[in-house]
Design a protein around this motif. Structure first.
Motif, short mmCIF file in Angstrom:
data_model
loop_
_atom_site.label_atom_id
_atom_site.label_comp_id
_atom_site.label_asym_id
_atom_site.label_seq_id
_atom_site.Cartn_x
_atom_site.Cartn_y
_atom_site.Cartn_z
N GLY A 65 13.46 -4.72 -1.47
CA GLY A 65 13.84 -3.99 -2.68
C GLY A 65 12.71 -3.24 -3.35
O GLY A 65 12.92 -2.64 -4.42
N MET A 66 11.52 -3.21 -2.76
CA MET A 66 10.40 -2.49 -3.37
C MET A 66 10.60 -0.99 -3.22
O MET A 66 11.16 -0.52 -2.23
CB MET A 66 9.09 -2.92 -2.71
CG MET A 66 7.84 -2.34 -3.38
SD MET A 66 6.30 -2.96 -2.64
CE MET A 66 6.32 -4.66 -3.21
N SER A 67 10.15 -0.22 -4.20
CA SER A 67 10.30 1.24 -4.16
C SER A 67 9.46 1.81 -3.02
O SER A 67 8.45 1.22 -2.61
CB SER A 67 9.84 1.84 -5.48
OG SER A 67 8.44 1.69 -5.64
N PRO A 68 9.85 2.97 -2.49
CA PRO A 68 9.10 3.58 -1.38
C PRO A 68 7.63 3.81 -1.71
O PRO A 68 6.76 3.59 -0.87
CB PRO A 68 9.83 4.90 -1.14
CG PRO A 68 11.22 4.67 -1.65
CD PRO A 68 11.06 3.74 -2.82
N THR A 69 7.36 4.24 -2.96
CA THR A 69 5.96 4.52 -3.33
C THR A 69 5.12 3.26 -3.32
O THR A 69 4.02 3.22 -2.75
CB THR A 69 5.91 5.17 -4.73
OG1 THR A 69 6.68 6.38 -4.72
CG2 THR A 69 4.47 5.50 -5.10
N LEU A 70 5.62 2.19 -3.96
CA LEU A 70 4.87 0.94 -4.00
C LEU A 70 4.72 0.33 -2.61
O LEU A 70 3.67 -0.22 -2.27
CB LEU A 70 5.55 -0.05 -4.94
CG LEU A 70 5.47 0.25 -6.44
CD1 LEU A 70 6.24 -0.79 -7.25
CD2 LEU A 70 4.00 0.29 -6.88
N ALA A 71 5.77 0.45 -1.80
CA ALA A 71 5.71 -0.08 -0.43
C ALA A 71 4.66 0.66 0.38
O ALA A 71 3.92 0.06 1.17
CB ALA A 71 7.08 0.03 0.24
N ASP A 72 4.56 1.96 0.16
CA ASP A 72 3.57 2.75 0.87
C ASP A 72 2.16 2.38 0.45
O ASP A 72 1.27 2.23 1.29
CB ASP A 72 3.82 4.24 0.62
CG ASP A 72 2.97 5.12 1.50
OD1 ASP A 72 3.08 5.02 2.73
OD2 ASP A 72 2.17 5.92 0.96
N VAL A 73 1.95 2.21 -0.86
CA VAL A 73 0.63 1.80 -1.37
C VAL A 73 0.25 0.44 -0.82
O VAL A 73 -0.89 0.20 -0.40
CB VAL A 73 0.62 1.81 -2.91
CG1 VAL A 73 -0.69 1.22 -3.42
CG2 VAL A 73 0.81 3.22 -3.44
N ALA A 74 1.21 -0.49 -0.81
CA ALA A 74 0.94 -1.84 -0.31
C ALA A 74 0.57 -1.81 1.17
O ALA A 74 -0.33 -2.54 1.62
CB ALA A 74 2.16 -2.73 -0.54
N ALA A 75 1.25 -0.96 1.94
CA ALA A 75 0.94 -0.86 3.37
C ALA A 75 -0.45 -0.28 3.59
O ALA A 75 -1.19 -0.73 4.46
CB ALA A 75 1.99 0.02 4.06
N LYS A 76 -0.82 0.71 2.76
CA LYS A 76 -2.16 1.30 2.89
C LYS A 76 -3.24 0.30 2.48
O LYS A 76 -4.38 0.37 2.93
CB LYS A 76 -2.27 2.55 2.01
CG LYS A 76 -1.30 3.67 2.37
CD LYS A 76 -1.57 4.22 3.74
CE LYS A 76 -0.73 5.47 4.01
NZ LYS A 76 0.71 5.28 3.96
#
Length: 579
Positions: free
Chosen positions: A207-218
């Protein structure tokens, strides 16, 4: 005129709050990714880890001022770091002051070469490097880089300048493997591979937003750094033989001075040239790819100036050779960077890290940095280039395969030198044998002429029309001469040879002499030589010589006019799809 050399004056005029917001967000994401990556590439180059941070600060700011790409992120990259280690490793021993001075000098020389190429507008020289050959070199370099980092994963001492030496050294030292280091290294590597492919989808499902998920992956590599550092500190694994980064100076990039010793400069001149060329090709490829997505323009000559300034900046601020990196630039672009200012903000973030966070990485295991490098470079390895070139062009396949094998067997310096030479040789080979087609008139009522081996066309038994598909110069002039003579010898009925020059853009002096020789040889056989569809610039040059005065035939405006005047079409050729 000033904006031509200072692109910041162009995009800076329209800078607004929206661009500022987007650039700051991109800078935060890229900074998080670059902290462990910069430390890792310094380790790959055989340099103190802090030099990776230093090489990512001033160079980024200078590129933001002089570069033309809105998304390119400049700093240490894997291939250039490996080439740096290979170059200065033959001059000084890693860990010594001489080694560091050599790295600074190499950056300065590379910057000077790039700057000179930019000022004299020599960016076109990079076009002579075959992209398949460069892809082969990068693939082989990625394998060598990954292999070179296995010693840190295993916790052993090993070395070598090529894959064979590395494998042999690792095999001999395998019994010395440190189990604690091995567990840390393998775990970190597996985690980083999972982060690259699986973390973002997993977070999105939660359920995490795409932006936060992308930051977390980076931020995955940062998580690996934090966790493994804590594990080493809590359990005192450095006392069990786990190699750690140790003390890192807590400071901003220092002012440094490269060496001006002529012997050192001579020893580093060729490596600096190779690093400059490879770095520029990698950088411009990334910059043009990202610019095309936003319909922006990249100036290759100004890119040379930007990269040159960045490398000179690295030489005077404790860094080593840098260029535009693929992974960091893609992250910068995906994070929403709108202008080069994002790079400047990233530099500020890295400066803060160098000033405040370095004490926290004292217990950082080198195995984690090695894992970061391995995961990053394996994305560059693409052996499918062999299959692609094999199916498309055997000449390209031979060049790519030779580059990969030479790089793996003899090291990056030999590999990149071979790549450059093979690219030039490939160009000369292809242009020295221009495609020449015997053509005839299409039977569809048009005035088009096509290859007699591909189409059913009309010809004349006393007339041979040859279409030359390429410019004529010293390397291919004799090939045309031999082709024509081989075609007419033994054919007694031929009275006219027409050279269709619709695809010829240039005729140099050597080619002119060959045309004169062809004219004389054909005349001695009772055959007239004609030209058709000669382009204006080529005709202008031919008029300056005596060739047109001595020509036994005519120059026709079109091939149809030549055929109409020289004789009616009566023959027919059968199609042959094999050619």
């Amino acid at each position: 005129m000033l904006a031509r050399y200072l692109p910041i004056l162009d995009w800076g005029r329209s800078y607004n709050k929206q661009a500022l917001s987007n650039d700051l967000i991109a800078a935060v994401i890229v900074t998080i990714m670059l902290i462990p990556q910069s430390l890792a590439y310094a380790l790959l180059a055989g340099l103190p880890p802090e030099m990776g941070l230093y090489a990512s600060i001033a160079p980024i700011i200078l590129y933001a001022i002089f570069g033309t790409s809105r998304a390119l992120a400049v700093g240490p990259v894997a291939v250039v770091s490996l080439m740096t280690a290979a170059s200065i490793g033959q001059i000084a021993e890693a860990g010594t002051a001489g080694y560091i001075i050599a790295a600074l000098t190499l950056a300065g020389l590379s910057g000077a070469i790039l700057l000179a190429m930019g000022v004299f507008r020599l960016g076109f020289l990079a076009n002579f490097l075959s992209h398949p050959v460069i892809a082969g070199f990068i693939t082989a370099s990625g394998v060598i880089i990954a292999a070179s980092q296995l010693k840190h994963i295993l916790g052993v001492s090993a070395g070598g300048h090529n894959l064979l030496e590395l494998v042999e050294s690792l095999w001999h030292h395998l019994p010395e493997t440190n189990p604690y280091t091995l567990v840390l290294g393998v775990t970190a590597t597996a985690f980083l591979f999972w982060v690259r492919k699986g973390l973002k989808p997993a977070l999105r499902k939660m359920g995490m937003s795409p932006t936060l998920a992308d930051v977390a992956a980076k931020a995955g590599p940062v998580a690996a750094v934090v966790v493994t550092t804590l594990v080493v500190w809590l359990f005192g694994l450095n006392g069990q033989g786990v190699a750690i980064v140790g003390e890192v100076p807590q400071s901003l990039p220092p002012l440094t001075m490269p060496s001006f010793d002529l012997d050192l400069i001579r020893a580093l001149a060729v490596p600096a040239l190779l690093i400059s060329v490879i770095g520029f090709v990698e950088s411009i490829s990334v910059a043009q790819t990202l610019a095309a997505k936003k319909r922006q323009r990249i100036d290759p000559d100004q890119e040379l100036i930007g990269l040159g300034a960045a490398n000179i900046g690295a030489a005077f601020t404790g860094g080593f050779p840098v260029t535009g990196g693929f992974s960091r630039s893609v992250v910068n672009y995906d994070a929403g960077a709108e202008t080069p200012a994002a790079g400047a903000y990233t530099a500020v973030g890295l400066a803060i890290a160098a000033l405040a966070l370095t004490p926290l990485i004292f217990f950082l295991p080198k195995a984690t940095l090695a894992a970061t490098i391995i995961v990053a470079v394996l994305s560059l390895v693409d052996f499918s280039i062999l299959n692609k070139t094999w199916g498309y062009s055997k000449a390209d396949f031979i060049a790519v395969a030779a580059t990969i094998l030479l790089t793996l067997a003899m090291g990056v310096e030999v590999g990149v030198s071979a790549g450059v030479l093979l690219s030039i040789a490939l160009y000369l080979y292809k242009t020295s044998r221009p495609h020449i087609a015997e053509v005839g008139l299409m039977q569809d009522g048009s005035e088009h002429f096509r290859n007699i081996k591909r189409y059913e066309v009309l010809t004349h038994p006393a007339m041979v029309t040859l279409r030359v598909d390429g410019s004529l110069y010293f390397a291919n002039a004799r090939y045309l001469e031999d082709y024509i003579l081989d075609r007419v010898v033994g054919c007694d009925g031929i009275k006219h040879v027409v050279l269709m020059f619709s695809a010829v853009n240039e005729v140099d002096m050597s080619a002119l002499e060959s045309l004169e020789a062809i004219n004389h040889r054909l005349a001695s056989m009772g055959i007239a030589l004609h030209l058709s569809e000669v382009k204006g610039p080529v005709m202008d040059r031919l008029k300056r010589a005596h060739f047109l005065e001595e020509l036994t035939g005519k120059v026709f405006l079109s091939q149809y006019a030549a055929m109409s005047e020289l004789g009616p079409v009566v023959g027919k050729a059968a199609p042959n799809a094999a050619e």
